[in-house]
Enzyme design. Structure first.
Site, PDB file in Angstrom:
ATOM      1  N   SER A   1       0.334  -0.952  -0.271  1.00 53.32           N
ATOM      2  CA  SER A   1      -0.021  -0.253   0.731  1.00 53.32           C
ATOM      3  C   SER A   1       0.949   1.572   0.068  1.00 53.32           C
ATOM      4  CB  SER A   1      -1.156   0.410   1.298  1.00 53.32           C
ATOM      5  OG  SER A   1      -0.126   0.118   1.849  1.00 53.32           O
ATOM      6  N   SER A   2       0.458   2.207  -0.194  1.00 50.21           N
ATOM      7  CA  SER A   2       0.827   3.652  -0.707  1.00 50.21           C
ATOM      8  C   SER A   2       2.608   3.817  -1.181  1.00 50.21           C
ATOM      9  CB  SER A   2       1.696   4.135   0.784  1.00 50.21           C
ATOM     10  OG  SER A   2       0.123   4.235   1.780  1.00 50.21           O
TER      11      SER A   2
ATOM     12  N   LEU B   1       1.524   2.147  -6.642  1.00 55.39           N
ATOM     13  CA  LEU B   1       1.208   0.601  -7.266  1.00 55.39           C
ATOM     14  C   LEU B   1      -0.563   0.479  -7.501  1.00 55.39           C
ATOM     15  CD1 LEU B   1       3.595  -2.308  -6.267  1.00 55.39           C
ATOM     16  CD2 LEU B   1       4.114  -0.751  -8.244  1.00 55.39           C
TER      17      LEU B   1
ATOM     18  N   SER C   1      -3.092   0.694  -5.155  1.00 58.09           N
ATOM     19  CA  SER C   1      -3.533  -0.430  -4.406  1.00 58.09           C
ATOM     20  C   SER C   1      -4.937   0.808  -3.930  1.00 58.09           C
ATOM     21  CB  SER C   1      -2.647  -0.785  -3.434  1.00 58.09           C
ATOM     22  OG  SER C   1      -2.251   0.415  -2.243  1.00 58.09           O
ATOM     23  N   SER C   2      -5.345   1.745  -3.935  1.00 56.19           N
ATOM     24  CA  SER C   2      -5.877   1.986  -3.000  1.00 56.19           C
ATOM     25  C   SER C   2      -7.228   2.554  -4.438  1.00 56.19           C
ATOM     26  CB  SER C   2      -6.124   3.389  -2.517  1.00 56.19           C
ATOM     27  OG  SER C   2      -5.656   4.544  -3.616  1.00 56.19           O
ATOM     28  N   ALA C   3      -6.768   2.199  -5.213  1.00 62.86           N
ATOM     29  CA  ALA C   3      -7.767   2.162  -6.775  1.00 62.86           C
ATOM     30  C   ALA C   3      -8.312   1.083  -6.829  1.00 62.86           C
ATOM     31  CB  ALA C   3      -6.844   3.142  -7.642  1.00 62.86           C
TER      32      ALA C   3
ATOM     33  N   ASP D   1      -5.820   5.879 -11.951  1.00 65.56           N
ATOM     34  CA  ASP D   1      -5.543   4.620 -11.740  1.00 65.56           C
ATOM     35  C   ASP D   1      -7.037   3.652 -11.777  1.00 65.56           C
ATOM     36  OD1 ASP D   1      -3.458   5.652 -10.514  1.00 65.56           O
ATOM     37  OD2 ASP D   1      -3.679   4.886  -8.669  1.00 65.56           O
TER      38      ASP D   1
HETATM   39  O1  PMV Z   1       0.962   7.440  -6.007  1.00 59.56           O
HETATM   40  P1  PMV Z   1       0.125   6.934  -6.557  1.00 59.56           P
HETATM   41  O2  PMV Z   1       0.272   5.524  -7.271  1.00 59.56           O
HETATM   42  O3  PMV Z   1      -1.683   7.214  -5.851  1.00 59.56           O
HETATM   43  O4  PMV Z   1      -0.250   8.133  -8.301  1.00 59.56           O
HETATM   44  C1  PMV Z   1      -0.582   9.495  -8.682  1.00 59.56           C
HETATM   45  C2  PMV Z   1      -0.286   9.725  -9.741  1.00 59.56           C
HETATM   46  C3  PMV Z   1      -0.337  11.159  -9.425  1.00 59.56           C
HETATM   47  O5  PMV Z   1       0.007  11.455 -10.942  1.00 59.56           O
HETATM   48  C4  PMV Z   1       0.384  12.075  -8.957  1.00 59.56           C
HETATM   49  C5  PMV Z   1      -1.581  11.606  -9.014  1.00 59.56           C
HETATM   50  C6  PMV Z   1      -2.886  11.414 -10.024  1.00 59.56           C
HETATM   51  O6  PMV Z   1      -3.909  11.222  -9.183  1.00 59.56           O
HETATM   52  O7  PMV Z   1      -3.185  11.493 -11.157  1.00 59.56           O
END
Ligand code: PMV
EC number: 2.7.1.36
Length: 289
Positions: free
Chosen positions: A72-73, A76, A78-80, A123
């Site tokens: 998580s975080s 990759l 994971s939250s989506a 995501d």
């Molecule tokens: O780190 P992640 O998987 O939450 O990706 C964020 C990607 C960003 O472009 C920075 C933000 C977004 O919502 O697209």
């Protein structure tokens, strides 16, 4: 009881720039999140704010069990993946009858609500449809899937997407003359990549450029830089951070024969390597009991 799974993702090109209406390209990967939803009279407060928001949006209460192959975080998605799988499982378990398109849009709303308005649809869309997608502003398009061979390096340092998005917004506000050209250059790299998906060497060079531009935007991390350099030295065709940055994961584009060597180089830097490839399947039902 209904169990659905949804894949994680990497950003091949264009993270952060995508928040400002520029193109972003993401690819679903094999590791998934599995979510089981069961009707329940009283809902136990879920540990995840994403899951709580899914139930709130769907107007029902139930119990949830999550199994995840994704850290998580860490960039990759994971939250989506949790959000998408939870919404599809709720829809199924409670016979709500929303279409996949409606659920995908709702997943984006859930992410935006939890992340205080800071989330592109990338995501949640790629986790719903799988394969490769191109996001530009409100336009979402599926791209022909490519057999891209990857090694992901998990730096084991967590990142905070809203914080990193906020950092870029702050740079744009205080130094627009610097931030805007960098974001434009990321968009140019992303557009250029569309012509090189059948040329791994050139694609790798473009990934390296995208990584350098993200560093310039201030979303780098020393351990991510270390993994990127180690992967390139071990023979990767290109390597970059994925997602918000400031920690999390990077990935390396590799020939089939270089994958094990690159994974070894990543693990030698106190990180965890995941050898993977594209998942052309998005959200899916796992079992019905
Ligand atoms: O780190 P992640 O998987 O939450 O990706 C964020 C990607 C960003 O472009 C920075 C933000 C977004 O919502 O697209």
């Amino acid at each position: 009881m209904a169990t659905w799974s949804a894949p994680g993702k990497i950003f091949l090109f264009g993270e952060h720039a995508v928040v400002y209406g520029k193109p972003g390209i993401a690819m679903a990967i094999k590791p998934r999140v599995m979510v089981t939803v069961r009707k329940a009279k009283r809902q136990k407060k879920p540990n995840s704010s994403y899951i709580a928001e899914c139930f709130r949006q769907m107007g029902v209460s139930g119990s949830v069990y999550v199994r995840s192959q994704l850290p998580s975080s860490s960039g990759l998605g994971s939250s989506a993946a949790v959000t998408v799988a939870t919404l599809f499982a709720i829809n199924d378990e409670f016979d709500i009858g929303k279409s996949p398109e409606e659920l995908s849009s709702l997943a984006h709303i859930v992410e935006k609500n939890v992340q205080k308005g800071r989330a592109s649809a990338t995501d949640t869309y790629v986790s719903t449809v799988g394969g490769m997608v191109l996001i530009t502003g409100n336009t979402k398009r599926r791209l022909p899937p490519q057999p891209i061979q990857l090694v992901i390096g998990n730096s084991l340092t967590h990142h905070n997407t809203s914080e990193m998005v906020g950092k870029v917004a702050e740079l744009k506000r205080t130094r627009p003359q610097i931030a805007d050209p960098i974001i434009d250059a990321i968009a140019a790299v992303t557009r250029c990549s569309m012509h090189h998906f059948n040329n791994p060497r050139e694609l790798g060079n473009l990934m390296n450029m995208n990584h350098a531009l993200l560093d310039a935007l201030g979303v780098g991390h020393p351990q991510i830089s270390r993994l990127v350099l180690a992967a390139r030295a071990a023979g990767a065709l290109g390597a970059k951070v994925t997602g918000a940055g400031g920690g999390g994961c990077m990935f390396a584009l590799c020939s089939k024969s270089a994958k094990t060597r690159v994974a070894g180089a990543i693990e030698a830097c106190d990180a965890r390597a995941i050898i993977t490839t594209i998942d052309t399947q998005g959200v899916r039902k796992e079992k019905d009991e």
